[in-house]
Scaffold this motif. Structure first.
Motif, PDB file in Angstrom:
ATOM      1  N   HIS A 156     -30.310   2.652 -27.922  1.00  0.00           N
ATOM      2  CA  HIS A 156     -31.501   2.404 -27.112  1.00  0.00           C
ATOM      3  C   HIS A 156     -31.377   3.001 -25.709  1.00  0.00           C
ATOM      4  O   HIS A 156     -31.564   2.311 -24.710  1.00  0.00           O
ATOM      5  CB  HIS A 156     -31.809   0.908 -27.040  1.00  0.00           C
ATOM      6  N   GLY A 157     -31.049   4.286 -25.655  1.00  0.00           N
ATOM      7  CA  GLY A 157     -31.016   4.997 -24.380  1.00  0.00           C
ATOM      8  C   GLY A 157     -29.733   4.867 -23.592  1.00  0.00           C
ATOM      9  O   GLY A 157     -29.604   5.466 -22.520  1.00  0.00           O
ATOM     10  N   LEU A 158     -28.785   4.109 -24.085  1.00  0.00           N
ATOM     11  CA  LEU A 158     -27.502   3.928 -23.406  1.00  0.00           C
ATOM     12  C   LEU A 158     -26.431   4.697 -24.176  1.00  0.00           C
ATOM     13  O   LEU A 158     -26.115   4.360 -25.317  1.00  0.00           O
ATOM     14  CB  LEU A 158     -27.150   2.445 -23.342  1.00  0.00           C
ATOM     15  N   THR A 159     -25.895   5.760 -23.558  1.00  0.00           N
ATOM     16  CA  THR A 159     -24.906   6.625 -24.195  1.00  0.00           C
ATOM     17  C   THR A 159     -23.543   6.383 -23.557  1.00  0.00           C
ATOM     18  O   THR A 159     -23.423   6.383 -22.335  1.00  0.00           O
ATOM     19  CB  THR A 159     -25.293   8.107 -24.040  1.00  0.00           C
ATOM     20  N   THR A 160     -22.521   6.200 -24.398  1.00  0.00           N
ATOM     21  CA  THR A 160     -21.167   5.966 -23.896  1.00  0.00           C
ATOM     22  C   THR A 160     -20.163   6.806 -24.680  1.00  0.00           C
ATOM     23  O   THR A 160     -20.390   7.149 -25.837  1.00  0.00           O
ATOM     24  CB  THR A 160     -20.784   4.474 -24.009  1.00  0.00           C
ATOM     25  N   SER A 161     -19.045   7.117 -24.007  1.00  0.00           N
ATOM     26  CA  SER A 161     -17.929   7.823 -24.623  1.00  0.00           C
ATOM     27  C   SER A 161     -16.623   7.211 -24.147  1.00  0.00           C
ATOM     28  O   SER A 161     -16.597   6.489 -23.151  1.00  0.00           O
ATOM     29  CB  SER A 161     -17.952   9.314 -24.269  1.00  0.00           C
ATOM     30  N   ARG A 162     -15.523   7.558 -24.855  1.00  0.00           N
ATOM     31  CA  ARG A 162     -14.244   6.883 -24.636  1.00  0.00           C
ATOM     32  C   ARG A 162     -13.384   7.446 -23.519  1.00  0.00           C
ATOM     33  O   ARG A 162     -12.754   6.678 -22.781  1.00  0.00           O
ATOM     34  CB  ARG A 162     -13.416   6.934 -25.920  1.00  0.00           C
ATOM     35  N   LEU A 167     -15.525  14.661 -23.789  1.00  0.00           N
ATOM     36  CA  LEU A 167     -16.527  15.300 -22.931  1.00  0.00           C
ATOM     37  C   LEU A 167     -17.423  16.312 -23.649  1.00  0.00           C
ATOM     38  O   LEU A 167     -18.633  16.321 -23.386  1.00  0.00           O
ATOM     39  CB  LEU A 167     -15.875  15.928 -21.699  1.00  0.00           C
ATOM     40  N   PRO A 168     -16.929  17.165 -24.540  1.00  0.00           N
ATOM     41  CA  PRO A 168     -17.859  18.081 -25.210  1.00  0.00           C
ATOM     42  C   PRO A 168     -18.980  17.340 -25.961  1.00  0.00           C
ATOM     43  O   PRO A 168     -20.158  17.686 -25.816  1.00  0.00           O
ATOM     44  CB  PRO A 168     -16.953  18.867 -26.165  1.00  0.00           C
ATOM     45  N   ALA A 169     -18.624  16.325 -26.722  1.00  0.00           N
ATOM     46  CA  ALA A 169     -19.641  15.552 -27.457  1.00  0.00           C
ATOM     47  C   ALA A 169     -20.528  14.772 -26.498  1.00  0.00           C
ATOM     48  O   ALA A 169     -21.747  14.676 -26.694  1.00  0.00           O
ATOM     49  CB  ALA A 169     -18.968  14.612 -28.451  1.00  0.00           C
ATOM     50  N   PHE A 170     -19.933  14.193 -25.465  1.00  0.00           N
ATOM     51  CA  PHE A 170     -20.682  13.426 -24.464  1.00  0.00           C
ATOM     52  C   PHE A 170     -21.714  14.318 -23.771  1.00  0.00           C
ATOM     53  O   PHE A 170     -22.892  13.960 -23.670  1.00  0.00           O
ATOM     54  CB  PHE A 170     -19.705  12.829 -23.449  1.00  0.00           C
ATOM     55  N   CYS A 171     -21.279  15.486 -23.311  1.00  0.00           N
ATOM     56  CA  CYS A 171     -22.193  16.387 -22.605  1.00  0.00           C
ATOM     57  C   CYS A 171     -23.328  16.855 -23.506  1.00  0.00           C
ATOM     58  O   CYS A 171     -24.490  16.894 -23.084  1.00  0.00           O
ATOM     59  CB  CYS A 171     -21.417  17.579 -22.035  1.00  0.00           C
ATOM     60  N   GLU A 172     -23.003  17.199 -24.744  1.00  0.00           N
ATOM     61  CA  GLU A 172     -24.044  17.614 -25.689  1.00  0.00           C
ATOM     62  C   GLU A 172     -25.059  16.492 -25.902  1.00  0.00           C
ATOM     63  O   GLU A 172     -26.263  16.716 -25.900  1.00  0.00           O
ATOM     64  CB  GLU A 172     -23.405  18.013 -27.011  1.00  0.00           C
ATOM     65  N   ARG A 173     -24.563  15.277 -26.070  1.00  0.00           N
ATOM     66  CA  ARG A 173     -25.457  14.138 -26.322  1.00  0.00           C
ATOM     67  C   ARG A 173     -26.330  13.816 -25.119  1.00  0.00           C
ATOM     68  O   ARG A 173     -27.516  13.525 -25.275  1.00  0.00           O
ATOM     69  CB  ARG A 173     -24.634  12.920 -26.730  1.00  0.00           C
ATOM     70  N   ILE A 174     -25.757  13.833 -23.910  1.00  0.00           N
ATOM     71  CA  ILE A 174     -26.594  13.459 -22.758  1.00  0.00           C
ATOM     72  C   ILE A 174     -27.673  14.499 -22.498  1.00  0.00           C
ATOM     73  O   ILE A 174     -28.784  14.138 -22.102  1.00  0.00           O
ATOM     74  CB  ILE A 174     -25.781  13.141 -21.486  1.00  0.00           C
ATOM     75  N   VAL A 175     -27.383  15.764 -22.751  1.00  0.00           N
ATOM     76  CA  VAL A 175     -28.435  16.784 -22.606  1.00  0.00           C
ATOM     77  C   VAL A 175     -29.567  16.450 -23.582  1.00  0.00           C
ATOM     78  O   VAL A 175     -30.748  16.441 -23.197  1.00  0.00           O
ATOM     79  CB  VAL A 175     -27.878  18.195 -22.845  1.00  0.00           C
ATOM     80  N   ARG A 176     -29.228  16.158 -24.820  1.00  0.00           N
ATOM     81  CA  ARG A 176     -30.250  15.841 -25.821  1.00  0.00           C
ATOM     82  C   ARG A 176     -31.030  14.565 -25.458  1.00  0.00           C
ATOM     83  O   ARG A 176     -32.256  14.539 -25.507  1.00  0.00           O
ATOM     84  CB  ARG A 176     -29.594  15.699 -27.194  1.00  0.00           C
ATOM     85  N   GLU A 177     -30.289  13.532 -25.055  1.00  0.00           N
ATOM     86  CA  GLU A 177     -30.946  12.255 -24.712  1.00  0.00           C
ATOM     87  C   GLU A 177     -31.822  12.390 -23.464  1.00  0.00           C
ATOM     88  O   GLU A 177     -32.913  11.845 -23.409  1.00  0.00           O
ATOM     89  CB  GLU A 177     -29.902  11.164 -24.499  1.00  0.00           C
ATOM     90  N   PHE A 178     -31.332  13.097 -22.452  1.00  0.00           N
ATOM     91  CA  PHE A 178     -32.077  13.231 -21.209  1.00  0.00           C
ATOM     92  C   PHE A 178     -33.302  14.127 -21.388  1.00  0.00           C
ATOM     93  O   PHE A 178     -34.282  13.991 -20.680  1.00  0.00           O
ATOM     94  CB  PHE A 178     -31.195  13.765 -20.087  1.00  0.00           C
ATOM     95  N   ALA A 179     -33.247  15.050 -22.350  1.00  0.00           N
ATOM     96  CA  ALA A 179     -34.388  15.923 -22.629  1.00  0.00           C
ATOM     97  C   ALA A 179     -35.471  15.188 -23.405  1.00  0.00           C
ATOM     98  O   ALA A 179     -36.650  15.540 -23.329  1.00  0.00           O
ATOM     99  CB  ALA A 179     -33.940  17.158 -23.404  1.00  0.00           C
ATOM    100  N   GLY A 180     -35.048  14.167 -24.172  1.00  0.00           N
ATOM    101  CA  GLY A 180     -35.955  13.458 -25.057  1.00  0.00           C
ATOM    102  C   GLY A 180     -36.974  12.649 -24.338  1.00  0.00           C
ATOM    103  O   GLY A 180     -38.013  12.311 -24.777  1.00  0.00           O
TER     104      GLY A 180
END
Length: 180
Positions: A156-162, A167-180
């Motif tokens: 629900h809009g909250l993205t977290t990583s370990r 970082l590669p997966a985190f950065c890819e995901r936040i770009v997608r989530e922030f664009a959405g």
């Protein structure tokens, strides 16, 4: 997709003790996609980044103080980790309110490593699934969150990583989530 975030304003909330790579890589990924990214902190001037918890790294210029901004100034929020950074942030009422307001408004928020500590302090993890650095998982559970062992999780809009390895997966995901 080099302009997926054109016109989007993103706050990176960080304080002294921020893990440098967790500040630099997400910020660059967002800028590379056209976002206007500002470093928001507890005070003006510069903050001291770290490589790990004991080796000083670079200093970064603060764009705006958290006490002088609001959720309406930004479209999304990133909270990098480091052990000291989120501990400093969660001790500041303005920083906690800033995070709480983002979640309450349904705007995307991302936190990595120890960054979810401020999510716990803001009381926004209850009923949500997150991941984090192992040492703060009990705090997340005690605050009502569900912890999973995955490199990146969005609930629900909250993205977290370990940790920085994610970082590669985190950065890819936040770009997608922030664009959405």
């Amino acid at each position: 997709m080099a302009d997926a975030l054109t016109g989007r304003r993103v706050a990176v909330l960080a304080a002294d003790g921020v893990e440098q790579v967790e500040l630099v890589q997400p910020r660059q990924a967002l800028v590379d996609q056209g976002a206007d990214v500002e470093l928001v902190s507890l005070h003006d001037g510069r903050i001291q980044a770290m490589n790990g918890d004991i080796e000083p790294a670079d200093q970064f210029t603060v764009d705006r103080e958290v006490s002088k901004v609001g959720v309406d100034d930004y479209d999304a929020l990133v909270v990098p980790g480091g052990t000291v950074n989120p501990d400093n942030l969660r001790s500041d009422g303005d920083a906690v309110r800033f995070v709480r307001d983002f979640v309450a408004r349904g705007k995307p928020v991302a936190a990595i490593c120890h960054g979810p500590w401020i999510l716990v302090e803001a009381d926004v993890v209850r009923g949500r699934t997150l991941t984090s650095y192992p040492s703060i998982r009990t705090d997340i559970r005690n605050a009502g969150g569900v912890v999973v062992e995955e490199e990146v999780v969005t609930d629900h809009g909250l993205t977290t990583s370990r940790n920085p390895d994610d970082l590669p997966a985190f950065c890819e995901r936040i770009v997608r989530e922030f664009a959405g």
